[in-house]
Design a protein around this motif. Structure first.
Motif, short mmCIF file in Angstrom:
data_model
loop_
_atom_site.label_atom_id
_atom_site.label_comp_id
_atom_site.label_asym_id
_atom_site.label_seq_id
_atom_site.Cartn_x
_atom_site.Cartn_y
_atom_site.Cartn_z
N ALA A 27 -20.36 -58.87 -6.89
CA ALA A 27 -19.63 -57.64 -7.27
C ALA A 27 -19.03 -57.00 -6.03
O ALA A 27 -19.72 -56.82 -5.01
N GLU A 33 -15.97 -47.35 -6.05
CA GLU A 33 -16.95 -46.58 -6.83
C GLU A 33 -17.92 -45.79 -5.97
O GLU A 33 -18.40 -44.74 -6.37
N MET A 64 -16.48 -60.36 -9.15
CA MET A 64 -15.92 -59.24 -9.92
C MET A 64 -15.24 -58.27 -8.97
O MET A 64 -15.81 -57.87 -7.95
N LYS A 90 -14.30 -45.15 -11.36
CA LYS A 90 -14.30 -43.73 -10.98
C LYS A 90 -14.67 -43.68 -9.51
O LYS A 90 -15.26 -44.63 -8.99
N PHE A 154 -19.89 -53.28 -18.92
CA PHE A 154 -20.94 -52.68 -18.09
C PHE A 154 -21.50 -51.57 -18.96
O PHE A 154 -20.88 -50.51 -19.10
N TYR A 156 -23.86 -48.93 -19.50
CA TYR A 156 -24.78 -48.09 -18.74
C TYR A 156 -25.08 -46.80 -19.49
O TYR A 156 -24.18 -45.96 -19.63
N SER A 216 -27.51 -55.71 -13.41
CA SER A 216 -26.69 -55.01 -12.43
C SER A 216 -27.57 -54.82 -11.19
O SER A 216 -28.59 -54.12 -11.25
O1 LIG Z 1 -21.76 -50.78 -11.64
C1 LIG Z 1 -21.51 -50.47 -10.50
C2 LIG Z 1 -21.91 -49.19 -9.91
O2 LIG Z 1 -22.96 -48.66 -10.65
P1 LIG Z 1 -23.59 -47.28 -10.21
O3 LIG Z 1 -22.64 -46.24 -10.70
O4 LIG Z 1 -23.75 -47.30 -8.72
O5 LIG Z 1 -24.90 -47.27 -10.93
C3 LIG Z 1 -20.75 -51.37 -9.69
O6 LIG Z 1 -20.16 -50.68 -8.65
C4 LIG Z 1 -21.46 -52.51 -9.03
O7 LIG Z 1 -20.61 -53.57 -9.23
C5 LIG Z 1 -22.80 -52.90 -9.56
O8 LIG Z 1 -23.70 -51.84 -9.37
C6 LIG Z 1 -23.35 -54.17 -8.88
O9 LIG Z 1 -23.44 -53.98 -7.51
P2 LIG Z 1 -24.83 -53.66 -6.81
O10 LIG Z 1 -25.53 -52.60 -7.64
O11 LIG Z 1 -25.59 -54.96 -6.85
O12 LIG Z 1 -24.50 -53.23 -5.44
#
Ligand SMILES: O=C(COP(=O)(O)O)[C@@H](O)[C@H](O)[C@H](O)COP(=O)(O)O
Length: 281
Positions: A27, A33, A64, A90, A154, A156, A216
């Motif tokens: 990723a 982000e 990705m 975002k 994704f 979440y 993730s």
């Molecule tokens: O989903 C994301 C961010 O989530 P977050 O808002 O930090 O919980 C992505 O930026 C990342 O691709 C994903 O978190 C995978 O990357 P790592 O967590 O392994 O760094």
């Protein structure tokens, strides 16, 4: 006979998933982000071409990225590996409440032009902005499926009501709910949080009813073996692999670490044995 689109979706899924039905995906949307500070530990990895070359050499199954980064480094993703383009995001610069929305920053046509093999979008289930993200996902998924592209959600759980009702967003009941909502909204792959145990993650996998569930990654663990153990638990729980960012690009030498991860994901190797085999222990 199969509809043309179904052939395209199945062929493109195979660019990520090996015959064992599992995948390890890198990723790299963090510059957007989380901000470029995520790369400060190993600053050279802020250059997508440098880190993508390393992850390719190590044998990663897919990558990705957001569309603009794919313009710079998408061509470094070997043609037999999966390129996943994420169309929503975002920044962490927004006011806190607005961070419960992912906005669309690219279109299905952009992903197609960039040579994507899968198209991704986030839904924060339980967010006050859930409605907007559901609609965004529905539009992206419907068009991508028409063109023969698999869609990744994704999924979440996130928002004040989640915290109030479940205490934390990683509670398996709400992660499982998000995974199920992803399935019912048409996802072909799901990326979600670790729930803390094999038993609870197995329930998330069950709720996904055959749609592959990917971990993730999360924050870098100081000890690489701890992350290998986490991915091992995901695999043992029936998960289809992981999408990993910081645990790869925040390590000085990501290649042996990726190779060890691939041993765990694809060969069911014990994490310590995998770490030893790649010289990490
Ligand atoms: O989903 C994301 C961010 O989530 P977050 O808002 O930090 O919980 C992505 O930026 C990342 O691709 C994903 O978190 C995978 O990357 P790592 O967590 O392994 O760094």
């Amino acid at each position: 006979m199969d509809a043309y689109q179904n052939v395209g979706i199945r062929r493109r899924m195979k660019r990520f998933f090996r015959r064992d039905g599992r995948a390890l995906i890198f990723a790299m949307d963090h510059g957007f982000e989380h901000g470029p500070t995520d790369f400060e530990e190993h600053w050279e990895h802020v250059n997508p071409r440098i880190i993508i070359k390393k992850v390719m050499r190590a044998g990663i199954d897919g990558v990705m990225m957001l569309p603009g980064l794919a313009r710079i480094a998408g061509n470094d993703v070997k043609p037999d590996r999966g390129l996943m383009i994420k169309l929503t995001s975002k920044t962490n610069l927004r006011p806190k409440d607005d961070q419960l929305l992912q906005s669309q920053l690219g279109y299905v046509e952009d992903a197609v032009k960039l040579g994507a093999d899968a198209i991704a979008a986030t839904v924060y289930w339980g967010s006050p902005q859930e409605d907007a993200m559901m609609r965004q996902f529905a539009e992206i998924a419907s068009y991508a499926h028409d063109l023969g592209f698999p869609v990744v959600q994704f999924a979440y759980p996130r928002g004040p009501y989640i915290n109030e009702k479940y205490g934390k967003k990683e509670d398996y009941r709400v992660v499982m709910y998000g995974a199920r909502a992803a399935v019912e909204s048409g996802a072909d792959m799901i990326k979600t949080y670790w729930t803390g145990s094999r038993e609870t993650f197995a329930k998330v996998v069950d709720a996904a009813a055959g749609v592959p569930v990917l971990l993730s990654g999360g924050a870098k663990t100081d000890n690489p073996v701890d992350f290998l153990k986490l991915v091992w638990d995901v695999i043992e729980a029936g998960g289809a692999g992981a999408v990993v960012g910081r645990n790869i690009f925040q390590r000085e030498d990501p290649e042996p670490f990726i190779k060890a991860l691939l041993r765990v994901v694809h060969r069911n190797e014990d994490p310590e044995e995998a770490a030893k085999a790649e010289g990490l222990l």
